[in-house]
Design a protein around this motif. Structure first.
Motif, PDB file in Angstrom:
ATOM      1  N   SER A  20      11.574 185.144  15.450  1.00 30.22           N
ATOM      2  CA  SER A  20      11.648 185.944  14.230  1.00 30.22           C
ATOM      3  C   SER A  20      10.837 187.233  14.381  1.00 30.22           C
ATOM      4  O   SER A  20       9.975 187.339  15.253  1.00 30.22           O
ATOM      5  CB  SER A  20      11.123 185.146  13.040  1.00 30.22           C
ATOM      6  N   LYS A  21      11.107 188.179  13.514  1.00 29.80           N
ATOM      7  CA  LYS A  21      10.377 189.449  13.517  1.00 29.80           C
ATOM      8  C   LYS A  21       8.885 189.213  13.257  1.00 29.80           C
ATOM      9  O   LYS A  21       8.032 189.810  13.920  1.00 29.80           O
ATOM     10  CB  LYS A  21      10.951 190.380  12.449  1.00 29.80           C
ATOM     11  N   ASP A  22       8.558 188.306  12.331  1.00 29.38           N
ATOM     12  CA  ASP A  22       7.147 188.003  12.029  1.00 29.38           C
ATOM     13  C   ASP A  22       6.427 187.427  13.238  1.00 29.38           C
ATOM     14  O   ASP A  22       5.291 187.807  13.537  1.00 29.38           O
ATOM     15  CB  ASP A  22       7.035 187.035  10.852  1.00 29.38           C
ATOM     16  N   ASN A  23       7.074 186.507  13.956  1.00 29.91           N
ATOM     17  CA  ASN A  23       6.449 185.930  15.143  1.00 29.91           C
ATOM     18  C   ASN A  23       6.299 186.964  16.259  1.00 29.91           C
ATOM     19  O   ASN A  23       5.332 186.934  17.013  1.00 29.91           O
ATOM     20  CB  ASN A  23       7.236 184.713  15.640  1.00 29.91           C
ATOM     21  N   TYR A  24       7.254 187.891  16.354  1.00 34.87           N
ATOM     22  CA  TYR A  24       7.156 188.961  17.339  1.00 34.87           C
ATOM     23  C   TYR A  24       5.963 189.863  17.035  1.00 34.87           C
ATOM     24  O   TYR A  24       5.177 190.191  17.932  1.00 34.87           O
ATOM     25  CB  TYR A  24       8.456 189.771  17.339  1.00 34.87           C
ATOM     26  N   VAL A  25       5.796 190.235  15.783  1.00 38.57           N
ATOM     27  CA  VAL A  25       4.666 191.086  15.389  1.00 38.57           C
ATOM     28  C   VAL A  25       3.345 190.353  15.633  1.00 38.57           C
ATOM     29  O   VAL A  25       2.385 190.936  16.128  1.00 38.57           O
ATOM     30  CB  VAL A  25       4.796 191.541  13.919  1.00 38.57           C
ATOM     31  N   ARG A  26       3.305 189.050  15.315  1.00 38.38           N
ATOM     32  CA  ARG A  26       2.083 188.271  15.578  1.00 38.38           C
ATOM     33  C   ARG A  26       1.768 188.221  17.077  1.00 38.38           C
ATOM     34  O   ARG A  26       0.608 188.316  17.476  1.00 38.38           O
ATOM     35  CB  ARG A  26       2.204 186.861  15.012  1.00 38.38           C
ATOM     36  N   LEU A  27       2.801 188.097  17.899  1.00 41.38           N
ATOM     37  CA  LEU A  27       2.592 188.087  19.350  1.00 41.38           C
ATOM     38  C   LEU A  27       2.041 189.430  19.824  1.00 41.38           C
ATOM     39  O   LEU A  27       1.092 189.481  20.610  1.00 41.38           O
ATOM     40  CB  LEU A  27       3.893 187.739  20.076  1.00 41.38           C
ATOM     41  N   LEU A  28       2.607 190.526  19.333  1.00 42.38           N
ATOM     42  CA  LEU A  28       2.079 191.844  19.697  1.00 42.38           C
ATOM     43  C   LEU A  28       0.635 192.010  19.233  1.00 42.38           C
ATOM     44  O   LEU A  28      -0.200 192.556  19.959  1.00 42.38           O
ATOM     45  CB  LEU A  28       2.958 192.956  19.126  1.00 42.38           C
ATOM     46  N   CYS A  29       0.327 191.538  18.029  1.00 39.44           N
ATOM     47  CA  CYS A  29      -1.060 191.602  17.531  1.00 39.44           C
ATOM     48  C   CYS A  29      -1.984 190.795  18.437  1.00 39.44           C
ATOM     49  O   CYS A  29      -3.102 191.235  18.733  1.00 39.44           O
ATOM     50  CB  CYS A  29      -1.150 191.087  16.097  1.00 39.44           C
ATOM     51  N   ALA A  30      -1.523 189.631  18.863  1.00 40.51           N
ATOM     52  CA  ALA A  30      -2.347 188.811  19.755  1.00 40.51           C
ATOM     53  C   ALA A  30      -2.602 189.544  21.072  1.00 40.51           C
ATOM     54  O   ALA A  30      -3.709 189.505  21.608  1.00 40.51           O
ATOM     55  CB  ALA A  30      -1.678 187.458  20.002  1.00 40.51           C
ATOM     56  N   PHE A  31      -1.590 190.226  21.603  1.00 38.04           N
ATOM     57  CA  PHE A  31      -1.787 191.039  22.810  1.00 38.04           C
ATOM     58  C   PHE A  31      -2.836 192.113  22.554  1.00 38.04           C
ATOM     59  O   PHE A  31      -3.685 192.383  23.387  1.00 38.04           O
ATOM     60  CB  PHE A  31      -0.481 191.741  23.218  1.00 38.04           C
ATOM     61  N   ARG A  32      -2.773 192.712  21.384  1.00 39.54           N
ATOM     62  CA  ARG A  32      -3.654 193.827  21.046  1.00 39.54           C
ATOM     63  C   ARG A  32      -5.114 193.407  20.959  1.00 39.54           C
ATOM     64  O   ARG A  32      -6.006 194.166  21.297  1.00 39.54           O
ATOM     65  CB  ARG A  32      -3.197 194.423  19.706  1.00 39.54           C
TER      66      ARG A  32
END
Length: 142
Positions: A20-32
């Motif tokens: 999902s878009k929300d999980n994708y954004v959370r993954l990018l935040c985790a990378f950040r």
């Protein structure tokens, strides 16, 4: 789902289960906001470490691997030491925050990064995705 202590690995598992878009954004935040292990290029990979008339250049250059199945040259990054195979041949591995590895990958030709490339779950960040990641605010509490 079993409890995963590493934030980046947890977000990767959630994204793998539900893209999902929300999980994708959370993954990018985790990378950040999660430090990763980044291997350096081995001495002798590519060019000599000397510049400026024989003075040693102290720049971290990341290790780049060609992945034939993806047809891409990617910088492998790892969420923890246990994700690095015992037979992995690279230079010294260093923990780096997002801003650090984003700057370091500019020093070697590549197509992006790959998280935990030798694991059951891996994730590729293309150059375009890295640009999005770079636009995330620096001071967010994650």
């Amino acid at each position: 789902m079993a409890r995963i202590d590493n934030q980046l690995e947890r977000c990767l598992a959630e994204f793998a289960a539900d893209k999902s878009k929300d999980n994708y954004v959370r993954l990018l935040c985790a990378f950040r906001y999660t430090d990763v292990l980044v291997p350096s290029a081995s001495p002798g990979d590519g060019e000599l470490p000397f510049a400026n008339g024989g003075i040693i250049e102290n720049r971290f250059r990341p290790y780049v691997v060609f992945f034939p199945s993806l047809n891409r040259r990617l910088v492998p990054v790892f969420s923890r030491e246990t994700e690095i195979p015992a037979d992995f041949k690279a230079g010294k591995t260093s923990f780096m925050h997002c801003r650090g590895w984003m700057n370091a990958i500019k020093l070697s030709p590549n197509d992006g990064v790959i998280l935990n490339p030798y694991s059951r779950q891996s994730f590729v960040l293309t150059k375009e995705q890295i640009k999005i990641l770079a636009s995330f605010p620096e001071d967010k509490n994650f």
